[in-house]
Design an enzyme around this catalytic site. Structure first.
Site, mmCIF file in Angstrom:
data_model
loop_
_atom_site.group_PDB
_atom_site.id
_atom_site.type_symbol
_atom_site.label_atom_id
_atom_site.label_comp_id
_atom_site.label_asym_id
_atom_site.label_seq_id
_atom_site.Cartn_x
_atom_site.Cartn_y
_atom_site.Cartn_z
ATOM 1 N N HIS A 259 23.048 5.639 -26.104
ATOM 2 C CA HIS A 259 23.256 4.448 -25.818
ATOM 3 C C HIS A 259 24.095 3.929 -27.050
ATOM 4 O O HIS A 259 24.723 4.469 -27.624
ATOM 5 C CB HIS A 259 21.620 3.625 -26.323
ATOM 6 C CG HIS A 259 21.511 4.190 -28.017
ATOM 7 N ND1 HIS A 259 21.090 5.456 -28.416
ATOM 8 C CD2 HIS A 259 21.766 3.144 -29.045
ATOM 9 C CE1 HIS A 259 20.359 4.686 -29.732
ATOM 10 N NE2 HIS A 259 21.321 3.448 -30.183
ATOM 11 N N HIS B 277 30.160 2.728 -30.038
ATOM 12 C CA HIS B 277 29.999 4.311 -29.332
ATOM 13 C C HIS B 277 28.417 4.620 -29.154
ATOM 14 O O HIS B 277 27.783 4.151 -29.124
ATOM 15 C CB HIS B 277 30.516 4.909 -31.207
ATOM 16 C CG HIS B 277 29.117 4.684 -31.900
ATOM 17 N ND1 HIS B 277 29.315 3.424 -32.800
ATOM 18 C CD2 HIS B 277 28.173 5.552 -32.489
ATOM 19 C CE1 HIS B 277 28.380 3.634 -33.704
ATOM 20 N NE2 HIS B 277 27.590 4.747 -33.542
#
Length: 178
Positions: free
Chosen positions: A37, A121
């Site tokens: 995620h 990220h």
């Protein structure tokens, strides 16, 4: 107390592509692909009443546009003492704006401000006592790959158990970006 954070889910086909970069780094703890995620706002361990306030406030989010996210390569956090390998994202002005909106909302509820700079990220591995030379070798052989892009049509409120990181994460609520 629930441990909460908001994030963008990674579609299964992107998770599958990223999972190909698992392995080849001694001592790395690889995140399971189903837990990939992009964290927007870490909320932390809070009581049930505050969790209800968070969920309600997120439902009032004004952000209602899908966001195109591009993953363009691998990178590390930690400099000379690497602590994570992650997939780097680019072109995320909209993602930063969404994160900033959530930061304002969490402060309105009374939560302390996030002290870390937002760097969108996907964490692939956590590193502890991993040789910087091994990390450099890994990055030299795997750090570049074709860009991966997807459209995020929602963000979610995740919960997790206190652990050493990497999940499992549970989606508590979803908020459309459309």
């Amino acid at each position: 107390m629930p441990r909460l954070f908001t994030g963008i889910e990674i579609p299964p086909e992107i998770s599958l592509a990223l999972s190909a970069y698992r392995g080849g780094l001694p001592g790395a703890r690889w995140i399971d692909p189903e837990n990939y995620h992009i964290t927007l706002r870490f909320i932390g361990d809070i009581d049930a009443r505050t969790a209800d306030d968070v969920a309600s406030m997120l439902g009032d989010s004004r952000w209602r546009e899908p966001i195109v996210i591009t993953i363009e390569g691998l990178d590390t956090f930690g400099g000379s003492k690497p602590r994570a390998v992650f997939a780097r994202t680019s072109g995320n002005g909209e993602l930063a704006d969404l994160q900033a909106e959530q930061e304002r909302m969490m402060r309105q509820i009374g939560l302390p401000p996030e002290t870390r700079k937002f760097v969108p990220h996907v964490t692939l591995a956590r590193l502890k006592n991993v040789s910087p030379i091994d990390v450099a070798d890994y990055m030299a052989t795997r750090g570049h790959f074709p860009k991966l892009a997807f459209t995020a049509n929602r963000f979610v409120l995740y919960s997790s158990k206190a652990s050493t990181g990497g999940g499992p994460y549970v989606i508590e609520a979803a908020y459309p970006l459309s």
